[in-house]
Design a protein around this motif. Sequence first.
Motif, short mmCIF file in Angstrom:
data_model
loop_
_atom_site.label_atom_id
_atom_site.label_comp_id
_atom_site.label_asym_id
_atom_site.label_seq_id
_atom_site.Cartn_x
_atom_site.Cartn_y
_atom_site.Cartn_z
N LEU A 37 6.40 0.45 -8.92
CA LEU A 37 6.38 0.83 -7.51
C LEU A 37 7.57 1.73 -7.18
O LEU A 37 7.43 2.75 -6.50
N LEU A 38 8.75 1.37 -7.69
CA LEU A 38 9.96 2.18 -7.46
C LEU A 38 9.85 3.54 -8.16
O LEU A 38 10.24 4.57 -7.60
N ARG A 41 7.60 5.79 -6.15
CA ARG A 41 8.30 6.31 -4.97
C ARG A 41 9.24 7.44 -5.37
O ARG A 41 9.29 8.47 -4.73
N PRO A 64 8.74 5.29 3.30
CA PRO A 64 7.52 4.98 2.55
C PRO A 64 6.39 4.58 3.50
O PRO A 64 6.64 4.03 4.57
N LEU A 69 7.27 -1.15 -0.01
CA LEU A 69 8.39 -0.22 -0.20
C LEU A 69 9.22 -0.08 1.07
O LEU A 69 10.43 0.13 0.99
N ILE A 103 17.28 3.23 -5.48
CA ILE A 103 16.19 2.99 -6.44
C ILE A 103 16.77 2.75 -7.84
O ILE A 103 16.35 1.83 -8.55
N ALA A 144 9.40 -8.21 -1.81
CA ALA A 144 8.09 -7.58 -2.02
C ALA A 144 6.96 -8.58 -1.80
O ALA A 144 6.00 -8.30 -1.07
#
Length: 190
Positions: A37-38, A41, A64, A69, A103, A144
């Motif tokens: 997911l990171l 992004r 996001p 996110l 991140i 999350a």
Amino acid sequence: MRKWKRVDTADGPRFRSGLDSHEAALLKNLVVSMIGLLDERESSAPADELEKITGIKTGNSEPPDNATLQRLLPDFSKPDDNADEPTDSLNAALRSLHEPAIIDTKRLAAQQLLDTLPDGGGKFELTEDAAHAWVAAVNDLRLALGTMLDIGPDGPDRLPDDHPLAPHLDVYQWLTVLQEYLVVALMGSR
């Protein structure tokens, strides 16, 4: 999962615990998903000509659109009820400058967890730095998962057994206990 045990050694404190094979596999899957997911992004950031010249990495200026996110990478400034100035441009500038480092820090902690996670479960030992990385990575996993479950100050503490998200709430609570026990061990006598 076993409670964390702090052991003071000549090389500094060590933190010992153990995970069953299914716990290690679950933790690995969650961390790999979060890293993905990171990464997604980060790769969505627009190309920046100045970055090519200066080497200074810049990120997205837009927040996001994914709720998870948004929770992992929140705005830097919230509008003040009494303020006349919007905070959108400030958040965009701060996000563009700092999101890449945030991140990277989250990814580094998650990777350190993966690197110290025993394959197939079992007993393991962490240095103090690795224990701090575990706390950070597990916290991000809880954020999350908590977003997905819509967990707020009032819960939910339980879901009906037939609710489709009931197993996820159990995982969230397990992560909470894992993190709490490690924080208590880290705060132990020094």
